[in-house]
Design an enzyme around this catalytic site. Structure first.
Site, PDB file in Angstrom:
ATOM      1  N   SER A 137       0.856  -1.183   0.000  1.00  0.00           N
ATOM      2  CA  SER A 137       0.000   0.000   0.000  1.00  0.00           C
ATOM      3  C   SER A 137       0.891   1.232   0.000  1.00  0.00           C
ATOM      4  CB  SER A 137      -0.892   0.017   1.241  1.00  0.00           C
ATOM      5  OG  SER A 137      -1.573   1.254   1.368  1.00  0.00           O
ATOM      6  N   TYR A 150      -2.321  -1.285  10.571  1.00  0.00           N
ATOM      7  CA  TYR A 150      -2.364  -1.677   9.165  1.00  0.00           C
ATOM      8  C   TYR A 150      -1.205  -1.049   8.399  1.00  0.00           C
ATOM      9  CZ  TYR A 150      -3.931  -1.834   4.292  1.00  0.00           C
ATOM     10  OH  TYR A 150      -4.001  -2.016   2.925  1.00  0.00           O
TER      11      TYR A 150
END
Length: 254
Positions: A137, A150
């Protein structure tokens, strides 16, 4: 990597980016096998795409990972591409007490899962001169404060990718990293987020870059955030999080 003639295993293939990648690669003539924990999601994909195969896999369970890896290599000896896509994203409280269940689940799913699965398949992929793909990401480079755990798992996975790519140099195995921007998926209920990139456009641009010799697969919207880390990174990180707080927690800005 070449985009046709592969046998591809995609984790988290029942929804979101995983499903969209699976269907797009299937349409290009690849053999695609998907996995996930939710059988209903897998069944939806295979019903819509009868040539796609599915296997249930819990990436938090090391024994299940090993069993599925053994099954895959036995039934699909031509398997040459692994796409580590499974992941979970939940808001947390880095400024307070972190829920331990959330912490362990996120780290186990997003970091230990792909490391364990790749470890179980890497010798086979060496024999096929294959490709390992990790879906990280842009939050690996510019963390989203409201999902600090995360973001940290994606940063750790990026670091692992760099090490594995170095160690596998000369083995014939390529190690690639896809670092998506905010995309309209189920994560954080982003299906209709106006600021997020439409899923179909993300997949189209990702495949275009994936078909090149690039090691990092970045769509144009991800490049500025990917380029941010360094001594002067704090201004963009803080500005980004101020903006995101207004979207995810407006009460913090009253």
């Amino acid at each position: 990597m070449k985009l046709t003639g592969n046998a591809i295993f995609i984790t988290g293939g029942g929804s979101g980016i995983g499903r969209a990648l699976a269907e797009a690669l299937h349409k290009r003539g690849n053999k695609v096998i998907i996995s996930g924990r939710r059988k209903s999601h897998l069944d939806s994909v295979t019903k819509a795409n009868p040539s796609i195969e599915a296997v249930e896999l819990d990436v938090t369970d090391p024994e299940n990972i090993q069993a599925v890896a053994t099954k895959l290599t036995a039934e699909h000896p031509d398997l040459n591409v692994l796409i580590n896509n499974a992941g979970i994203m939940e808001p947390d409280q880095a400024a307070g007490v972190i829920d331990d269940r959330l912490l362990v689940s996120t780290v186990t799913t997003n970091l230990l899962g792909p490391v364990r699965l790749t470890s179980a398949l890497v010798d086979h992929l060496k024999s096929r001169r294959g490709v390992i793909v990790y879906n990280t990401s842009v939050l690996a480079f510019v963390p989203l404060a409201v999902t600090a755990v995360y973001s940290a798992t994606k940063a750790a996975l990026h670091s692992y990718v760099l090490s594995q790519r170095f160690l596998l140099r000369g083995s014939g195995v390529r190690v690639l990293e896809v670092a998506p921007p905010w995309v309209r998926t189920e994560l954080m209920n982003s299906q209709e987020a106006a600021q997020a990139m439409p899923l179909d456009r993300f997949i189209a641009e990702t495949l275009e870059v994936l078909g090149t010799d690039a090691n990092e697969i970045l769509v144009e919207e991800a490049r500025a955030l990917r380029a941010n880390p360094g001594p002067e990174e704090h201004a963009l990180v803080n500005g980004f999080n101020d903006q995101m707080l207004k979207l995810f927690d407006p009460s913090r800005h009253r």
